[in-house]
Design an enzyme around this catalytic site. Structure first.
Site, PDB file in Angstrom:
ATOM      1  N   ILE A 162      23.091  -1.060 103.536  1.00 51.88           N
ATOM      2  CA  ILE A 162      22.740   0.363 103.686  1.00 51.88           C
ATOM      3  C   ILE A 162      21.299   0.446 104.175  1.00 51.88           C
ATOM      4  O   ILE A 162      20.398  -0.104 103.552  1.00 51.88           O
ATOM      5  CB  ILE A 162      22.816   1.116 102.326  1.00 51.88           C
ATOM      6  N   HIS A 163      21.085   1.080 105.319  1.00 52.04           N
ATOM      7  CA  HIS A 163      19.695   1.239 105.761  1.00 52.04           C
ATOM      8  C   HIS A 163      19.455   2.454 106.651  1.00 52.04           C
ATOM      9  O   HIS A 163      18.318   2.763 106.983  1.00 52.04           O
ATOM     10  CB  HIS A 163      19.238  -0.002 106.534  1.00 52.04           C
ATOM     11  N   ARG A 164      20.533   3.136 107.097  1.00 48.37           N
ATOM     12  CA  ARG A 164      20.341   4.152 108.127  1.00 48.37           C
ATOM     13  C   ARG A 164      19.478   5.300 107.607  1.00 48.37           C
ATOM     14  O   ARG A 164      19.695   5.794 106.492  1.00 48.37           O
ATOM     15  CB  ARG A 164      21.692   4.644 108.607  1.00 48.37           C
ATOM     16  N   ARG A 203      13.722  -1.001 103.867  1.00 47.06           N
ATOM     17  CA  ARG A 203      13.613   0.465 103.815  1.00 47.06           C
ATOM     18  C   ARG A 203      14.323   0.981 102.561  1.00 47.06           C
ATOM     19  O   ARG A 203      13.774   1.791 101.805  1.00 47.06           O
ATOM     20  CB  ARG A 203      14.280   1.077 105.060  1.00 47.06           C
ATOM     21  N   ASP A 219      26.512   1.140 106.665  1.00 46.07           N
ATOM     22  CA  ASP A 219      26.195   2.208 107.611  1.00 46.07           C
ATOM     23  C   ASP A 219      25.540   1.600 108.857  1.00 46.07           C
ATOM     24  O   ASP A 219      24.947   2.304 109.660  1.00 46.07           O
ATOM     25  CB  ASP A 219      25.312   3.298 106.978  1.00 46.07           C
TER      26      ASP A 219
END
Ligand code: UD1
Ligand code: UDP
Length: 365
Positions: free
Chosen positions: A207-209, A242, A284
């Protein structure tokens, strides 16, 4: 005299994409490539590890731009790339994908009238709130050679009025890399042993978007879903820096850690092993969605739209709404063990060869 290509890259997926084309360019003495690394990604496990492992030629220029707001990051890159371009005077500028490094390279080149090659052109989410959508639309519209992975991507460009003569459907360079590196992953990666994982016994997630992580409501909803999934299945997440920072800031980290097996971002070969042996992938990421498909692993994508529409059409990927924790959890349960159609919409693993042939022709004309 050999022709000069200046390649501009800076983020993890771009290193992986460049590994296919840059090594091929090295076998063509009539073309000389110099690489500019903007420094958008800079941690060892987000950058150096890929150069070492995938044999990507060392960048000649390292801009050390680092993490900043979009405007500052893009502006600093632009300023430095322009200086290099004025000095090097390349015959072509080459950019990949849709990051701020892509846009800066394309903008700098376009102002200096240097023709631009865009690899992975034509993808659209039709969501202008995504920084990536802005980056790719602008880059496509200043490019002279647009290499698209699919017919859908080509049609997107034609519908925006881009001249069909500039557009080349070549397949996906990430598929080239996946095919080329699969055996190396088997040979060199010991991630399953290291993380104590049995093939087919765990779910892999990334998950990073920004649109998921930067909105606290969405981040909380996704974190709750991951916690529930982690309580029912072994769930391993190589976590993007992030997201690590944001989960800590929101006070979600400690509770999540009890249910989810977080690890640092892994190398490409380790990631391939984690993907190939997962029972399901939740993500994502653009690249990870496709790699799930390359290895025939069902995928749940925590987004309301995807640029890689073929994955959904073929039944390998299901989109879920990031706001809907229950939908995420239930879709994960339903998707384990599911299959899609066995078609190959991303070419035959020859994208880099086709791109180089067209570039060579362009440079000699
Ligand atoms: C960028 C791309 C995104 C791509 C992703 C691949 C843009 C607008 N976004 O997002 O399209 O999917 O890369 O991973 O270009 N950080 C570190 N160490 C690093 C790099 C980043 O700690 O080596 C942290 C910093 O806190 C930084 C944050 O991650 O502020 C975000 O990094 P940034 O490059 O701005 O965006 P990504 O989310 O990585
Ligand atoms: N990847 C990796 N290690 C990780 C996470 C991802 O090597 O810990 C690889 C993944 O296999 C894919 C690429 O990084 O090839 C995808 O990059 P990312 O998800 O950062 O960006 P996106 O594709 O969404 O732009």
């Amino acid at each position: 005299m050999s022709k000069k290509i200046l390649t501009i890259l800076g983020a993890r997926p771009q290193f992986i994409k460049a590994s296919a084309l840059s090594s091929l360019i090295r076998t063509h003495p009539e073309i000389h490539e110099e690489i500019v690394h903007t420094g958008q990604h800079y941690d060892n496990n987000m950058s150096n590890v890929f150069f070492d492992e995938l044999g990507i030629p060392e960048p000649k220029y390292f801009l050390s731009v680092g993490s900043q707001s979009h405007g500052l990051q893009t502006a600093h890159m632009l300023e430095k790339i322009e200086r290099i371009m004025l000095d090097v005077k390349p015959d072509l500028a080459l950019v990949y994908g849709d990051t701020n490094s892509t846009l800066s390279g394309a903008l700098a080149a376009s102002k200096l009238h240097i023709p631009i090659v865009h690899v992975e052109a034509g993808l659209r989410s039709f969501n202008k709130k995504m920084p990536e959508e802005i980056n790719r639309v602008l880059t496509d519209h200043v490019s002279s050679l647009l290499f698209v992975p699919t017919k859908t991507a080509a049609l997107n460009l034609l519908s925006e009025g881009i001249n069909a003569d500039l557009v080349h459907v070549v397949g996906d360079v990430m598929f080239d890399v996946a095919l080329f590196q699969a055996d190396r992953a088997l040979k060199y990666s010991d991630i399953l042993e290291k993380q104590n994982l049995e093939p087919g016994d765990y779910i892999l997630a990334t998950i990073h978007r920004a649109e998921n992580t930067d909105n606290p409501d969405l981040m909380v909803s996704i974190a709750n879903a991951l916690k529930q999934i982690g309580n029912r299945h072994k769930l391993i997440i190589p976590l993007h820096p992030r997201t690590r920072g944001i989960l800590s800031k929101l006070g979600l980290w400690e509770s999540l850690e009890k249910s989810v097996h977080f690890i640092q971002p892994v190398s490409y070969l380790d990631m391939v092993m984690l993907e190939k042996n997962a029972k399901l992938i939740v993500t994502d990421s653009g690249g990870v969605q496709k790699e799930a498909f390359f290895y025939n692993i069902p995928c749940v994508t925590i987004r309301t739209e995807t640029e890689w529409v073929e994955l959904v059409e073929l039944g390998w990927n299901v989109l879920v709404n990031p706001t809907d924790t229950d939908q995420i959890v239930n879709t994960v349960e339903h998707s384990i063990g599911s299959n899609g159609k066995l078609e190959f919409p991303y070419g035959h693993g020859t994208a880099a060869n086709e791109i180089l042939a067209i570039i060579s022709q362009y440079l000699s004309s």
